[in-house]
Design a protein around this motif. Structure first.
Motif, PDB file in Angstrom:
ATOM      1  N   SER A 176      41.587  28.490  46.851  1.00 56.50           N
ATOM      2  CA  SER A 176      42.081  29.618  46.935  1.00 56.50           C
ATOM      3  C   SER A 176      41.897  30.765  45.425  1.00 56.50           C
ATOM      4  O   SER A 176      41.936  31.765  45.409  1.00 56.50           O
ATOM      5  CB  SER A 176      43.514  29.962  47.246  1.00 56.50           C
ATOM      6  OG  SER A 176      44.253  29.363  46.183  1.00 56.50           O
ATOM      7  N   GLY A 177      41.667  29.786  44.468  1.00 62.83           N
ATOM      8  CA  GLY A 177      41.442  30.519  43.122  1.00 62.83           C
ATOM      9  C   GLY A 177      42.837  30.335  42.547  1.00 62.83           C
ATOM     10  O   GLY A 177      42.948  30.297  41.209  1.00 62.83           O
ATOM     11  N   GLN A 178      44.069  30.176  43.231  1.00 60.90           N
ATOM     12  CA  GLN A 178      45.407  30.170  42.574  1.00 60.90           C
ATOM     13  C   GLN A 178      45.737  28.727  42.382  1.00 60.90           C
ATOM     14  O   GLN A 178      46.570  28.170  41.782  1.00 60.90           O
ATOM     15  CB  GLN A 178      46.372  30.881  43.249  1.00 60.90           C
ATOM     16  CG  GLN A 178      45.971  32.316  43.463  1.00 60.90           C
ATOM     17  CD  GLN A 178      45.837  32.890  42.135  1.00 60.90           C
ATOM     18  OE1 GLN A 178      46.463  32.873  41.282  1.00 60.90           O
ATOM     19  NE2 GLN A 178      44.652  33.922  42.406  1.00 60.90           N
TER      20      GLN A 178
ATOM     21  N   ARG B 176      35.492  26.516  36.180  1.00 57.48           N
ATOM     22  CA  ARG B 176      36.037  27.266  35.033  1.00 57.48           C
ATOM     23  C   ARG B 176      37.237  28.059  35.322  1.00 57.48           C
ATOM     24  O   ARG B 176      37.089  28.570  36.323  1.00 57.48           O
ATOM     25  CB  ARG B 176      34.926  28.188  34.448  1.00 57.48           C
ATOM     26  CG  ARG B 176      35.528  28.939  33.239  1.00 57.48           C
ATOM     27  CD  ARG B 176      34.360  29.666  32.786  1.00 57.48           C
ATOM     28  NE  ARG B 176      34.176  31.019  33.904  1.00 57.48           N
ATOM     29  CZ  ARG B 176      32.796  31.514  34.068  1.00 57.48           C
ATOM     30  NH1 ARG B 176      31.784  31.404  33.277  1.00 57.48           N
ATOM     31  NH2 ARG B 176      32.778  32.560  34.884  1.00 57.48           N
TER      32      ARG B 176
ATOM     33  N   GLY C  95      39.760  30.876  34.663  1.00 57.13           N
ATOM     34  CA  GLY C  95      40.192  31.802  33.693  1.00 57.13           C
ATOM     35  C   GLY C  95      40.943  32.939  34.505  1.00 57.13           C
ATOM     36  O   GLY C  95      41.433  32.779  35.440  1.00 57.13           O
ATOM     37  N   LYS C  96      40.933  34.227  33.694  1.00 60.02           N
ATOM     38  CA  LYS C  96      41.980  35.256  34.371  1.00 60.02           C
ATOM     39  C   LYS C  96      41.181  36.170  34.906  1.00 60.02           C
ATOM     40  O   LYS C  96      40.057  36.778  34.699  1.00 60.02           O
ATOM     41  CB  LYS C  96      42.483  35.864  33.301  1.00 60.02           C
ATOM     42  CG  LYS C  96      43.495  34.851  32.581  1.00 60.02           C
ATOM     43  CD  LYS C  96      44.749  34.480  33.455  1.00 60.02           C
ATOM     44  CE  LYS C  96      45.542  33.676  32.511  1.00 60.02           C
ATOM     45  NZ  LYS C  96      46.609  33.071  33.462  1.00 60.02           N
ATOM     46  N   SER C  97      41.577  36.470  36.228  1.00 65.91           N
ATOM     47  CA  SER C  97      40.808  37.541  36.798  1.00 65.91           C
ATOM     48  C   SER C  97      40.816  39.228  36.186  1.00 65.91           C
ATOM     49  O   SER C  97      41.792  39.564  35.929  1.00 65.91           O
ATOM     50  CB  SER C  97      41.453  37.678  38.530  1.00 65.91           C
ATOM     51  OG  SER C  97      40.746  38.787  39.145  1.00 65.91           O
ATOM     52  N   VAL C  98      39.646  39.661  36.518  1.00 62.00           N
ATOM     53  CA  VAL C  98      39.755  41.190  36.082  1.00 62.00           C
ATOM     54  C   VAL C  98      39.837  42.019  37.197  1.00 62.00           C
ATOM     55  O   VAL C  98      39.767  43.382  36.856  1.00 62.00           O
ATOM     56  CB  VAL C  98      38.463  41.425  35.118  1.00 62.00           C
ATOM     57  CG1 VAL C  98      38.577  40.615  33.915  1.00 62.00           C
ATOM     58  CG2 VAL C  98      37.208  41.246  35.915  1.00 62.00           C
ATOM     59  N   LEU C  99      40.061  41.479  38.292  1.00 61.05           N
ATOM     60  CA  LEU C  99      40.134  42.525  39.528  1.00 61.05           C
ATOM     61  C   LEU C  99      41.579  43.125  39.340  1.00 61.05           C
ATOM     62  O   LEU C  99      42.437  42.564  39.220  1.00 61.05           O
ATOM     63  CB  LEU C  99      39.988  41.749  40.686  1.00 61.05           C
ATOM     64  CG  LEU C  99      38.520  41.082  41.152  1.00 61.05           C
ATOM     65  CD1 LEU C  99      38.723  40.515  42.485  1.00 61.05           C
ATOM     66  CD2 LEU C  99      37.563  41.999  41.268  1.00 61.05           C
ATOM     67  N   THR C 100      41.481  44.470  39.637  1.00 59.11           N
ATOM     68  CA  THR C 100      42.654  45.155  39.549  1.00 59.11           C
ATOM     69  C   THR C 100      43.914  44.408  40.497  1.00 59.11           C
ATOM     70  O   THR C 100      44.757  44.278  40.147  1.00 59.11           O
ATOM     71  CB  THR C 100      42.335  46.732  40.008  1.00 59.11           C
ATOM     72  OG1 THR C 100      41.378  47.102  39.490  1.00 59.11           O
ATOM     73  CG2 THR C 100      43.695  47.444  40.203  1.00 59.11           C
ATOM     74  N   SER C 101      43.376  44.412  41.886  1.00 57.93           N
ATOM     75  CA  SER C 101      44.376  43.594  42.690  1.00 57.93           C
ATOM     76  C   SER C 101      44.793  42.331  42.290  1.00 57.93           C
ATOM     77  O   SER C 101      45.930  41.812  42.681  1.00 57.93           O
ATOM     78  CB  SER C 101      43.711  43.440  44.139  1.00 57.93           C
ATOM     79  OG  SER C 101      42.602  42.718  44.223  1.00 57.93           O
ATOM     80  N   GLU C 102      44.188  41.652  41.642  1.00 52.21           N
ATOM     81  CA  GLU C 102      44.643  40.231  41.214  1.00 52.21           C
ATOM     82  C   GLU C 102      45.299  40.341  39.825  1.00 52.21           C
ATOM     83  O   GLU C 102      46.147  39.133  39.515  1.00 52.21           O
ATOM     84  CB  GLU C 102      43.530  39.157  41.121  1.00 52.21           C
ATOM     85  CG  GLU C 102      42.848  38.980  42.476  1.00 52.21           C
ATOM     86  CD  GLU C 102      41.721  37.940  42.455  1.00 52.21           C
ATOM     87  OE1 GLU C 102      41.545  37.236  43.695  1.00 52.21           O
ATOM     88  OE2 GLU C 102      40.988  37.867  41.638  1.00 52.21           O
TER      89      GLU C 102
ATOM     90  N   VAL D  38      42.076  32.371  38.286  1.00 52.31           N
ATOM     91  CA  VAL D  38      41.242  32.121  39.169  1.00 52.31           C
ATOM     92  C   VAL D  38      40.091  31.193  38.730  1.00 52.31           C
ATOM     93  O   VAL D  38      40.127  30.881  37.571  1.00 52.31           O
ATOM     94  CB  VAL D  38      40.409  33.415  39.584  1.00 52.31           C
ATOM     95  CG1 VAL D  38      41.150  34.625  40.109  1.00 52.31           C
ATOM     96  CG2 VAL D  38      39.651  34.002  38.502  1.00 52.31           C
TER      97      VAL D  38
ATOM     98  N   THR E 220      36.172  29.438  38.964  1.00 52.62           N
ATOM     99  CA  THR E 220      34.685  29.603  39.104  1.00 52.62           C
ATOM    100  C   THR E 220      34.088  28.355  39.240  1.00 52.62           C
ATOM    101  O   THR E 220      34.082  27.649  38.414  1.00 52.62           O
ATOM    102  CB  THR E 220      34.108  30.563  37.784  1.00 52.62           C
ATOM    103  OG1 THR E 220      34.679  31.741  37.892  1.00 52.62           O
ATOM    104  CG2 THR E 220      32.778  31.036  38.436  1.00 52.62           C
TER     105      THR E 220
ATOM    106  N   ARG F 239      34.099  38.065  38.234  1.00 51.25           N
ATOM    107  CA  ARG F 239      35.564  38.002  38.790  1.00 51.25           C
ATOM    108  C   ARG F 239      36.555  37.797  37.587  1.00 51.25           C
ATOM    109  O   ARG F 239      37.481  38.536  37.365  1.00 51.25           O
ATOM    110  CB  ARG F 239      35.741  37.018  39.758  1.00 51.25           C
ATOM    111  CG  ARG F 239      37.165  37.132  40.457  1.00 51.25           C
ATOM    112  CD  ARG F 239      37.358  35.956  41.480  1.00 51.25           C
ATOM    113  NE  ARG F 239      38.607  35.923  41.924  1.00 51.25           N
ATOM    114  CZ  ARG F 239      39.039  35.256  42.805  1.00 51.25           C
ATOM    115  NH1 ARG F 239      38.370  33.961  42.860  1.00 51.25           N
ATOM    116  NH2 ARG F 239      40.263  35.159  43.273  1.00 51.25           N
ATOM    117  N   ASP F 240      36.361  36.677  36.675  1.00 56.17           N
ATOM    118  CA  ASP F 240      36.982  36.452  35.544  1.00 56.17           C
ATOM    119  C   ASP F 240      36.488  37.039  34.248  1.00 56.17           C
ATOM    120  O   ASP F 240      36.767  36.628  33.077  1.00 56.17           O
ATOM    121  CB  ASP F 240      37.228  34.815  35.314  1.00 56.17           C
ATOM    122  CG  ASP F 240      35.793  34.163  34.823  1.00 56.17           C
ATOM    123  OD1 ASP F 240      34.984  34.794  34.771  1.00 56.17           O
ATOM    124  OD2 ASP F 240      35.749  33.050  34.912  1.00 56.17           O
TER     125      ASP F 240
ATOM    126  N   ASP G 242      37.207  47.289  43.367  1.00 61.92           N
ATOM    127  CA  ASP G 242      38.522  46.608  42.870  1.00 61.92           C
ATOM    128  C   ASP G 242      38.615  46.597  41.454  1.00 61.92           C
ATOM    129  O   ASP G 242      38.915  45.224  40.865  1.00 61.92           O
ATOM    130  CB  ASP G 242      38.608  45.283  43.697  1.00 61.92           C
ATOM    131  CG  ASP G 242      40.222  44.676  43.515  1.00 61.92           C
ATOM    132  OD1 ASP G 242      41.111  45.340  42.957  1.00 61.92           O
ATOM    133  OD2 ASP G 242      40.354  43.509  43.964  1.00 61.92           O
TER     134      ASP G 242
END
Lengths: 245, 189
Positions: free
Chosen positions: A10-12, A211, A213-220, A225, A227, B58-59, B115
């Motif tokens: 799931s990424g988390q 890998r 890392g930290k998501s840069v998506l606004t919703s996340e 997350v 990769t 994404r990251d 997003d």
């Protein structure tokens, strides 16, 4: 998130599967406390080998060795030590000299000694340098994970010269395949990643670089997350030194 | 800060766009397909590797992404403009991007992200409309660029064009005439 709710990566949460359990097991990436509880969280029915970055007590290593000595897996230990020192012919754990002589022990237990080619007396492993001292817990901690278990190692490259890391990865791949172990290694070292990528591309066993890392998506909102880089991507990781750290 | 990648078709393209971006003061890492995982450089592989790069947005490992590919010619087994656009658009939509904002085609295409990611840019050579390739774009730019208004360089290009058109048995396809002519533009007078 409950384990039963998790059916995919799931990424988390890192989802792991094993032949020893019907349900996938999970390692939460955002919850430090839960990560530490991982062996217990997996229900206690899955064998786990774990190598932390901190020093492992000699007594613990001796216990691990007791379970392997003079078995079919014994030769793996010699083979691993030979990555660092080709003259190694055998390993044993013995009482320390202080104890044998009746001197104060300072809480010490048995110590590792090795037999070197062309040297008559056994040599204390601790006198051989950081590489030898580090590779022993790496190899001994594999055995508790055999038979469908997980081998978790933090900062795999600690104390190891970059030139031996490819050989170490080759051995881990071979060992994991023959003893049915899933290997999870964490690193911040490009040398370690490059060595892994080279070996992964040469071998047929399934392998992937994750890998985190930290998501840069606004919703996340900055959540952790993952990769994934599969074998095809790993070739590029090596060639182009894509930033994977 | 993450990488700012311009994905192109090959090594020669990389050199051209790197020089171009450098001249205009843009800090961009121009990458052919082999620099991002493909075994050989080609337009097909650039399009094939696009999803691999998209997943790194994404990251934040890749911060900005632009794509420049040739439209090529349908009659010469190429995708043409429509086919090239669709390939890139499909990959971007699959990666969570929206359809491009309405902008003049002379500005290329920008695919917005709903997003928070930076929009992905796309330019299809030569002009986001016709079939063709980078060399056609270069020739079309002759009257627009200061250096190419130089009379000496224009004279050389005229000579090159004449020489190419007079080749009795060309060993290249007619669509590649611009490839044959355009190196003359790099000559210093």
């Amino acid at each position: 998130m409950k384990p039963d709710d998790v059916t995919e990566f799931s990424g988390q949460t890192l989802i792991v599967t094993t032949s020893r359990a019907e349900q996938p097991r999970w390692i939460p990436l955002d919850d430090r406390a839960a990560r530490r509880r991982f062996p217990a969280a997996s229900g206690g029915d899955i064998p786990v080998g774990y190598v932390p970055t901190r020093f492992l007590a000699s007594a613990h290593l001796a216990d691990l060795w007791d379970g392997v000595a003079l078995t079919a897996n014994d030769e793996w230990i010699t083979k691993a030590l030979q990555i660092i020192e080709p003259r190694v012919q055998g390993l044993a754990f013995v009482k320390r000299a202080e104890e044998r002589l009746g001197l104060p022990r300072f809480g010490l237990d048995r110590a590792a000694i090795i037999k070197l080619k062309d040297i008559k007396r056994p040599v204390p492993l601790n006198s051989m340098g950081d590489g030898m001292v580090r590779i022993l817990p790496l190899i001994l901690s594999l055995f508790p994970a055999k038979g469908g278990g997980f081998y978790l190692v933090d900062e795999l490259e600690n104390g190891l010269h970059y030139s031996v890391q490819k050989d170490l990865w080759s051995m881990l791949f071979e060992f994991a395949e023959s003893l049915d172990i899933q290997v999870f290694a964490a690193t911040h070292s490009w040398d370690c990643i490059e060595a892994f990528a080279q070996v992964a591309c040469e071998r047929s066993e399934p392998s992937v670089l994750v890998r985190v890392g930290k998501s840069v998506l606004t919703s996340e909102a900055g959540r952790s997350v993952a990769t994934l880089f599969d074998r095809d991507s790993l070739a590029a990781v090596t060639q182009a030194e894509v930033e994977v750290r | 800060m993450g990488a700012r990648i311009l994905l192109v078709e090959g090594r020669a393209d990389t050199e051209f766009y790197t020089a171009w971006c450098s001249k205009s003061g843009r800090k961009v890492d121009t990458k052919p397909p082999t620099a991002v995982g493909a075994t050989i450089d080609s337009k097909t592989n650039a399009l094939f590797m696009l999803p691999e790069i998209l997943k790194q947005l994404r990251d934040g490992s890749v911060e900005r992404l632009g794509v420049v590919v040739d439209a090529d010619y349908k009659l010469e087994h190429g995708l043409g403009f429509d086919g090239s656009f669709k390939k890139v658009k499909d990959a971007l939509v699959e990666g969570g991007f929206g359809h491009p904002t309405t902008v003049p085609r002379s500005s290329g295409f920008l695919f917005p992200h709903p997003d928070g990611l930076s929009p992905v840019g796309l330019w299809i050579m030569p002009d986001n409309r016709r079939e063709g390739m980078l060399e056609d774009f270069i020739e079309a730019s002759i009257t627009e660029t200061h250096e190419l208004t130089d009379r000496g360089q224009r004279a050389i290009f005229s000579l090159a064009s004449k020489a190419v058109s007079e080749i009795k048995t060309p060993l290249f396809k007619p669509i590649h005439q611009a490839k044959a002519r355009s190196p003359a533009l790099a000559l210093k007078t």
